[in-house]
Design an enzyme around this catalytic site. Structure first.
Site, PDB file in Angstrom:
ATOM      1  N   ASP A 209     -47.285  38.066  72.099  1.00  0.00           N
ATOM      2  CA  ASP A 209     -46.660  39.333  71.722  1.00  0.00           C
ATOM      3  C   ASP A 209     -45.919  39.899  72.938  1.00  0.00           C
ATOM      4  O   ASP A 209     -46.009  39.368  74.048  1.00  0.00           O
ATOM      5  CB  ASP A 209     -47.754  40.302  71.251  1.00  0.00           C
ATOM      6  CG  ASP A 209     -47.208  41.493  70.468  1.00  0.00           C
ATOM      7  OD1 ASP A 209     -45.984  41.562  70.251  1.00  0.00           O
ATOM      8  OD2 ASP A 209     -48.022  42.344  70.087  1.00  0.00           O
ATOM      9  N   GLU A 212     -40.335  40.229  74.720  1.00  0.00           N
ATOM     10  CA  GLU A 212     -38.871  40.422  74.716  1.00  0.00           C
ATOM     11  C   GLU A 212     -38.209  40.290  76.105  1.00  0.00           C
ATOM     12  O   GLU A 212     -37.048  39.855  76.130  1.00  0.00           O
ATOM     13  CB  GLU A 212     -38.530  41.776  74.113  1.00  0.00           C
ATOM     14  CG  GLU A 212     -38.743  41.877  72.620  1.00  0.00           C
ATOM     15  CD  GLU A 212     -40.219  41.967  72.228  1.00  0.00           C
ATOM     16  OE1 GLU A 212     -40.553  41.621  71.085  1.00  0.00           O
ATOM     17  OE2 GLU A 212     -41.029  42.366  73.081  1.00  0.00           O
ATOM     18  N   ASP A 286     -43.926  45.202  64.216  1.00  0.00           N
ATOM     19  CA  ASP A 286     -44.773  46.281  63.706  1.00  0.00           C
ATOM     20  C   ASP A 286     -44.101  47.022  62.557  1.00  0.00           C
ATOM     21  O   ASP A 286     -43.238  47.883  62.773  1.00  0.00           O
ATOM     22  CB  ASP A 286     -45.107  47.255  64.835  1.00  0.00           C
ATOM     23  CG  ASP A 286     -45.919  46.596  65.933  1.00  0.00           C
ATOM     24  OD1 ASP A 286     -46.497  45.522  65.677  1.00  0.00           O
ATOM     25  OD2 ASP A 286     -45.980  47.147  67.048  1.00  0.00           O
TER      26      ASP A 286
END
Length: 630
Positions: A209, A212, A286
Site C-alpha cells: 500500500d 505512489e 479507499d
C-alpha cells in the site's frame, strides 16, 4: 485519415480527435499500436509491456480484510465462523496494526505472539494470510530494516542528493527506499526470507500500500518532485514507476524465499503503471460505503482493463462508512464477478463480516460467494488465456463487439472473458434492470438457463428489461460457449482441487458451441518450467437439420503431463460429472460414447429446452466424443 487544422487527425468525413500530451520531465515516447481489432491490439500491447502473470488459484477466491483484526483470538474467531457457516473464503488479511509500532516485517507480540502457529492453523484448513508491507520505513535506529538501509545507503535523497529524505507516513518520521535501483530491489527481496521476516511462512503473502509513494506532509500527498534517487535523477522522472518497481521487488522476494523458487507469488498493490500486470493484483483504493461508489466500481475496473491491468478489484462494501444489508448484498454480488474479490473496512466502521447482517442477508452473501467459487475453473482459464494472448479478463462490451457502435460508451455492464455478460445492480430498491444484449449472439440466463435474447442483426443491440430483485444479479451466458464449473460446496479453492466439473453448454443459433478448460497444479511455475498442464478444448455441433450431432473433447498436454506413470491420477482428478446443454430444440433418441458400448443416460426438459447428461464417465484430461442420434 489525415491531419486537420487543429493538429489532430480526421477521416474523410471530417470526424476526428485532437489530443494534447504534456510531459513535465521532457521527451515522451509514443507507441502507436495498429490493431486493427481489439484482440490484435492487446496482443501487440502484451508484447510491448508484458502480459498478466497467471495467479495462484487461491488468489481468485474471496479475501476477507479489515483495518484491523485485533489479535490472534480475533483471527481465529473470524476463521471459525466462516467454517461454521460453510462460507467459502481463501485469504484473511492483516493491516498495519499487526506490526510492532508500524515497523514492517515485524509483529506486535502482545496481540500476535504466535504468528507461525496462526498461519499454520489456517493453512491446515485451506486458507492463506496476507500482511501489509509499505515502502516507507520508520526512522528508528533500533529497527533492523532502517538501520541496515541507512548503513547501505538505500534511501531516496533530498533535493541536494546528500541527505536521506525524511517524510511523514503511518509510522511518523519515515524514509523511503529507492526501488528504481537494482541493488535496492534485490536487498528488499532478501527481506522476505523466512529467517529475515521472522514469523512468516509459505502461507503468508503480501499487500503493498501507500506506494505512489504516499507522503502525508508532501505536495499532493507525495514526495517533492525535485527529490533525487540514488542515480541523481529527480522524482518527477520516475514517480509513475515507483509503485510498479516496489511491487516487482516484493513479488521477487516471495519467489526467492522458497528454496526451489517455484511457488507463484501474490502481491496486491495500490499504485501501478503500464506493465504492472506482470507482478500481481491492483485495487482501486479507499472507497466508501455509498451506492455511488458501487456504481463507479465497474467503470473504474473497466478503465484499468482497457490498460491491460486485468487482476483488479474494488473493496466490497466500501472502505469508509457502514453499508446496510442491501448495499452489502449488491456489492458482494457485483464483486463476485470482478477479477480481484476482497471485502475490506476502515477501523471506524462497524464489523461487517458476512454474518453481521443477520441470517437472511448472510445466506444471500454466501450465495454470491458460492457462485464465484463454482466459476473458479472458468476464471482460471480466462487468466491463463490472458497470460498468453494479452486480452483483458474483464472486458468492455466494445472489446468483443467492436463494430456495435451502440455499445461503445457502455460502462455499466461488461463481459468476463467473452462468454459471461454481467450487469451489476448499483441502486437501492431496484427490482428491474435494463440490459443491452448484442444481437450478434444468443444469450441465456445463468440461473434459469433459459434463452432471454436470440441472435439477430450482426451489429445490433436488443434492450431488455429483466427482473433483478435483491436475490438476483443479471448474468448471462453467450450462446456458442461452454463454461466449466465446480458445484460442490467447499470452504476454499484448495479443497476443490480434485472436485469434478460440470460443463454448461449454451448453443448458438446453429446448434454449436465451443470452450476451453485450462488445468495445472494451481500454485507453482511448473506449467511454465516443465510443461505440467493440460488444455481441454470442448466442441459441440447439434444442428437440428442433421440426423446426428457430436460433442467431443480434444486435449493438449504439456510435456510434463505426458508421462504415463502419472497420467492416470491426473485424469481421475479431473472428472466430468455432469453436462448441461441449453437451447436444444428437440431431444436425441440416443447418445453414444464412442469409447464405450453402453448408451449415455440423459434427461430432457421440453419446456426449458435443457438436456442434462449425468455421470458421463469421462475426464477433462482425456480425448473423447459422444454421438447424438436424433
Amino acid at each position: 485519415y489525415g491531419p486537420n487544422d487543429d493538429g489532430g487527425v480526421s477521416d474523410a468525413a471530417g470526424h476526428g480527435t485532437t489530443t494534447h500530451f504534456m510531459s513535465e520531465s521532457g521527451i515522451m515516447d509514443l507507441f502507436l499500436l495498429p490493431g486493427p481489432d481489439p484482440h490484435s491490439l492487446y496482443e501487440q500491447y502484451g508484447r510491448l509491456t508484458g502480459r498478466v502473470s497467471l495467479p495462484p488459484m487461491f488468489s481468485l477466491g474471496y479475501h476477507q480484510c479489515r483495518w484491523n483484526y485485533r489479535d490472534e483470538p480475533d483471527v481465529y474467531a473470524v476463521h471459525a465462523k466462516f467454517e461454521e457457516l460453510d462460507y467459502p473464503y481463501d485469504v484473511l488479511w492483516l493491516d498495519i496494526e499487526h506490526t510492532d509500532g508500524k515497523r514492517y516485517f515485524t509483529w506486535d507480540h502482545n496481540t500476535f505472539p504466535n504468528p507461525v502457529d496462526m498461519q499454520k492453523k489456517l493453512d491446515s484448513q485451506g486458507r492463506r494470510m496476507v500482511t501489509i508491507i509499505d515502502p516507507h520505513i520508520k526512522r528508528d535506529n533500533n529497527y533492523y530494516i532502517h538501520k541496515e538501509a541507512t548503513a547501505k545507503g538505500l534511501y531516496i535523497k533530498d533535493k541536494s542528493g546528500s541527505k536521506d529524505f525524511d517524510g511523514w507516513c503511518w509510522p511518523g518520521s519515515s524514509s523511503y527506499l529507492d526501488f528504481t535501483a537494482d541493488k535496492v530491489r534485490s536487498w528488499w527481496a532478501e527481506q522476505f526470507a523466512y529467517d529475515r521476516y521472522k514469523g512468516s511462512t509459505p502461507a503468508l503473502f503480501t499487500w503493498n500500500d501507500m506506494n505512489e509513494p504516499s507522503v502525508f506532509n508532501g505536495p499532493e500527498v507525495s514526495m517533492q518532485k525535485d527529490l533525487r534517487n540514488l542515480a541523481g535523477v529527480e522524482h518527477r522522472e520516475w514517480h509513475n514507476l515507483y509503485g510498479l518497481l516496489f511491487q516487482r521487488a516484493t513479488a521477487s522476494g516471495l519467489i526467492r524465499r522458497n528454496p526451489e523458487k517455484n511457488i507463484r507469488p501474490f502481491v496486491l498493490s495500490r499504485s501501478f503503471f503500464a506493465g504492472s500486470q506482470r507482478y500481481g493484483a491492483i485495487w482501486t483504493g479507499d472507497n466508501a460505503a455509498e451506492w455511488s461508489h458501487l456504481e463507479a466500481a465497474a467503470p473504474m475496473l473497466l478503465s484499468l482493463n482497457v490498460g491491460a491491468l486485468s487482476f483488479v478489484g474494488a473493496d466490497v462494501g466500501g472502505f469508509f462508512g457502514d453499508p446496510d444489508a442491501e448495499l452489502m448484498t449488491r456489492w458482494m454480488q457485483a464483486g463476485a464477478y470482478t477479477p480481484f474479490f476482497r471485502g475490506h473496512a476502515h477501523h471506524d466502521s462497524k464489523r461487517r463480516e458476512p454474518w453481521m447482517f443477520g441470517d437472511e442477508t448472510m445466506i444471500r452473501l454466501r450465495k454470491a460467494a458460492m457462485a464465484r467459487y463454482a466459476l473458479l475453473p472458468f476464471w482460471y482459464t480466462i487468466f491463463q488465456d490472458a497470460s498468453v494472448t494479452g486480452m483483458p479478463v474483464m472486458r468492455t462490451m466494445w472489446m468483443e463487439y467492436p463494430r456495435t457502435e451502440a455499445l461503445f460508451a457502455t460502462d455499466d455492464q461488461y463481459l468476463v472473458g467473452s462468454d459471461l455478460l454481467i450487469k451489476p445492480v448499483t441502486g437501492a430498491g431496484v427490482t428491474e434492470t435494463t440490459v443491452l444484449f448484442p444481437t450478434a449472439d444468443t444469450w441465456y440466463d445463468v440461473d434459469t438457463m433459459e434463452r432471454v435474447a436470440a441472435e439477430g442483426q450482426k451489429d445490433g443491440v436488443q434492450s431488455i428489461t429483466v427482473a433483478s430483485d435483491i436475490d438476483k444479479i443479471p448474468v448471462y451466458q453467450r450462446g456458442g460457449s461452454i463454461i466449466p464449473r465446480k458445484l460442490r460446496l467447499r470452504r476454499s479453492a484448495r479443497l476443490m482441487k480434485t472436485d469434478p466439473y460440470t460443463l454448461y453448454i449454451a448453443l448458438d443459433g446453429s446448434g454449436k458451441a465451443k470452450g476451453n478448460l485450462y488445468m495445472d497444479d494451481e500454485e507453482t511455475f511448473a506449467h511454465e518450467r516443465s510443461g505440467e498442464y493440460g488444455l481441454a478444448t470442448f466442441s459441440v455441433d447439434l444442428q437440428s437439420s442433421s440426423g446426428s450431432g457430436k460433442m467431443q473433447n480434444d486435449v493438449t498436454l504439456g510435456e510434463g503431463w505426458k508421462d504415463d506413470s502419472t497420467r492416470e491420477a491426473l485424469v481421475e482428478g479431473r472428472n466430468i460429472e455432469r453436462i448441461i446443454i441449453m437451447g436444444l430444440s428437440r431431444p436425441p433418441k440416443k447418445i453414444k460414447d464412442n469409447n464405450a458400448s453402453n448408451p449415455v443416460e440423459f434427461e430432457f426438459d421440453a419446456t426449458t429446452k435443457i438436456l442434462i447428461v449425468k455421470r458421463p464417465g469421462v475426464s477433462a484430461l482425456s480425448d473423447w466424443s459422444f454421438v447424438f442420434e436424433f
